[in-house]
Write an enzyme that holds these catalytic residues in place. Structure first.
Site, PDB file in Angstrom:
ATOM      1  N   TYR A   1      58.201  37.127  18.357  1.00 40.30           N
ATOM      2  CA  TYR A   1      58.186  36.342  19.593  1.00 40.30           C
ATOM      3  C   TYR A   1      56.830  36.501  20.270  1.00 40.30           C
ATOM      4  CZ  TYR A   1      59.680  34.399  24.066  1.00 40.30           C
ATOM      5  OH  TYR A   1      59.785  33.624  25.198  1.00 40.30           O
TER       6      TYR A   1
ATOM      7  N   TYR B   1      60.765  39.839  29.147  1.00 38.18           N
ATOM      8  CA  TYR B   1      60.912  40.350  27.776  1.00 38.18           C
ATOM      9  C   TYR B   1      60.523  41.821  27.785  1.00 38.18           C
ATOM     10  CZ  TYR B   1      61.199  39.767  22.707  1.00 38.18           C
ATOM     11  OH  TYR B   1      61.578  39.839  21.384  1.00 38.18           O
TER      12      TYR B   1
HETATM   13  P1  NAD Z   1      71.101  37.318  17.734  1.00 36.34           P
HETATM   14  O1  NAD Z   1      71.744  38.179  18.755  1.00 36.34           O
HETATM   15  O2  NAD Z   1      71.867  36.165  17.223  1.00 36.34           O
HETATM   16  O3  NAD Z   1      70.643  38.167  16.458  1.00 36.34           O
HETATM   17  C1  NAD Z   1      70.273  39.509  16.498  1.00 36.34           C
HETATM   18  C2  NAD Z   1      71.191  40.237  15.544  1.00 36.34           C
HETATM   19  O4  NAD Z   1      70.733  41.565  15.378  1.00 36.34           O
HETATM   20  C3  NAD Z   1      72.639  40.325  16.043  1.00 36.34           C
HETATM   21  O5  NAD Z   1      73.507  39.806  15.060  1.00 36.34           O
HETATM   22  C4  NAD Z   1      72.852  41.826  16.215  1.00 36.34           C
HETATM   23  O6  NAD Z   1      74.175  42.200  15.900  1.00 36.34           O
HETATM   24  C5  NAD Z   1      71.856  42.368  15.198  1.00 36.34           C
HETATM   25  N1  NAD Z   1      71.488  43.771  15.398  1.00 36.34           N
HETATM   26  C6  NAD Z   1      71.135  44.408  16.547  1.00 36.34           C
HETATM   27  N2  NAD Z   1      70.871  45.703  16.299  1.00 36.34           N
HETATM   28  C7  NAD Z   1      71.042  45.894  14.966  1.00 36.34           C
HETATM   29  C8  NAD Z   1      70.938  47.017  14.100  1.00 36.34           C
HETATM   30  N3  NAD Z   1      70.597  48.233  14.564  1.00 36.34           N
HETATM   31  N4  NAD Z   1      71.210  46.860  12.784  1.00 36.34           N
HETATM   32  C9  NAD Z   1      71.574  45.648  12.302  1.00 36.34           C
HETATM   33  N5  NAD Z   1      71.690  44.543  13.058  1.00 36.34           N
HETATM   34  C10 NAD Z   1      71.423  44.670  14.389  1.00 36.34           C
HETATM   35  O7  NAD Z   1      69.720  36.857  18.372  1.00 36.34           O
HETATM   36  P2  NAD Z   1      68.523  35.976  17.763  1.00 36.34           P
HETATM   37  O8  NAD Z   1      67.786  35.509  18.977  1.00 36.34           O
HETATM   38  O9  NAD Z   1      68.994  34.990  16.762  1.00 36.34           O
HETATM   39  O10 NAD Z   1      67.628  37.093  17.053  1.00 36.34           O
HETATM   40  C11 NAD Z   1      67.208  37.045  15.707  1.00 36.34           C
HETATM   41  C12 NAD Z   1      65.727  37.390  15.636  1.00 36.34           C
HETATM   42  O11 NAD Z   1      64.972  36.338  16.256  1.00 36.34           O
HETATM   43  C13 NAD Z   1      65.350  38.678  16.380  1.00 36.34           C
HETATM   44  O12 NAD Z   1      64.345  39.351  15.661  1.00 36.34           O
HETATM   45  C14 NAD Z   1      64.770  38.127  17.674  1.00 36.34           C
HETATM   46  O13 NAD Z   1      63.901  39.038  18.306  1.00 36.34           O
HETATM   47  C15 NAD Z   1      64.044  36.921  17.137  1.00 36.34           C
HETATM   48  N6  NAD Z   1      63.597  35.933  18.132  1.00 36.34           N
HETATM   49  C16 NAD Z   1      64.474  35.389  19.009  1.00 36.34           C
HETATM   50  C17 NAD Z   1      64.026  34.471  19.957  1.00 36.34           C
HETATM   51  C18 NAD Z   1      64.984  33.847  20.945  1.00 36.34           C
HETATM   52  O14 NAD Z   1      64.537  33.281  21.937  1.00 36.34           O
HETATM   53  N7  NAD Z   1      66.277  33.886  20.685  1.00 36.34           N
HETATM   54  C19 NAD Z   1      62.674  34.098  19.996  1.00 36.34           C
HETATM   55  C20 NAD Z   1      61.802  34.662  19.062  1.00 36.34           C
HETATM   56  C21 NAD Z   1      62.273  35.586  18.133  1.00 36.34           C
END
Ligand code: NAD
Length: 231
Positions: A173, A183
């Site tokens: 991100y 954040y």
């Molecule tokens: P999400 O909550 O759907 O996915 C995150 C997942 O990580 C969840 O399923 C959670 O259960 C899992 N998780 C947390 N701790 C964990 C651990 N210790 N072991 C295994 N799994 C674990 O949210 P998302 O936004 O889809 O996130 C997915 C990726 O995208 C992340 O890396 C997030 O930082 C990144 N991201 C998200 C955004 C946004 O705005 N949503 C923007 C840029 C990047």
């Protein structure tokens, strides 16, 4: 077909689900890995048909996962996992939920080189709502462990299981390179680590296993994790 592992799928809202579905639509066999505290809810939703609309594929078939593995990416092996986690009710029936355990299950289920693509779609920052000025050392290190070292450990352990020409990808991100209020919790720091580690891992894993390593900087999206902080 190619086999893909998407780590970080626990509902049909996040990036992980959409990525898994896109790979399935492209003809891949898709395994997912789910955080133990979210695993039962996810399995129940699937079993009760609550995700059937989201499982619908353009060709009329339903998205199915080859395997749904338990994974807590904060732990590398059971020996180094604290007893209170191993004995926790959400963990103790799951067998080896660590990254070593995931690697062992993949080999047991599919053989020595089971993977073409590994997608890291997970992050966690327990103090994400706190600005960096208020983050504790424990909160900062927890964000780093779950969101950055998890990738390093996964490449260490899953790299040897990947066929030549394979690829690892994660999601980062923009808050890693520009100050984005909200954040917090050291998540901006963890994403900066993730991006730097991606360059070094690409160099090392490319030479060692012929595996590419990349990260995609995703735009803000109201997933379960992001909704909590209003990103
Ligand atoms: P999400 O909550 O759907 O996915 C995150 C997942 O990580 C969840 O399923 C959670 O259960 C899992 N998780 C947390 N701790 C964990 C651990 N210790 N072991 C295994 N799994 C674990 O949210 P998302 O936004 O889809 O996130 C997915 C990726 O995208 C992340 O890396 C997030 O930082 C990144 N991201 C998200 C955004 C946004 O705005 N949503 C923007 C840029 C990047």
């Amino acid at each position: 077909g190619k086999r893909v592992l998407v780590a970080g799928v626990a509902d049909d809202n996040g990036f992980g689900w959409a990525i898994a579905k896109a790979f399935a639509e492209a003809g891949a066999n898709v395994c997912v890995a789910t955080w133990p505290p979210a695993l039962n809810i996810f399995l129940n939703l699937l079993e009760r048909g609550k995700l059937d609309d989201s499982r619908q594929m353009p060709d009329g078939s339903m998205l199915t996962f080859e395997r749904i593995y338990p994974l807590d990416a904060v732990y590398d092996n059971l020996e180094s996992t604290p007893a209170d986690i191993r004995e926790n009710k959400r963990y103790k029936e799951l067998g080896d939920f660590t990254i070593d355990g995931l690697a062992a299950r993949l080999v047991a289920d599919f053989g020595e080189q089971p993977l073409d693509i590994v997608f890291h779609s997970l992050a966690n920052g327990p103090e994400v709502k706190k600005p960096l000025l208020e983050v504790s050392r424990a909160g900062y290190l927890a964000a780093s462990s779950a969101s950055a070292y998890s990738l390093v450990s996964m490449v260490q352990r899953l790299g040897p299981l990947m066929r030549p020409g394979g690829a690892v990808c994660s999601l980062t991100y923009m808050a890693s390179e520009r100050a984005i209020p909200g954040y917090g919790g050291g998540m901006s720091s963890a994403k900066a680590q993730l991006e730097s580690d991606t360059r070094v891992l690409a160099f090392e894993a490319g030479r060692k296993w012929g595996v590419r390593v990349n990260t995609i900087s995703a735009g803000p999206y109201a997933s379960r994790a992001a909704s909590a902080i209003g990103i």
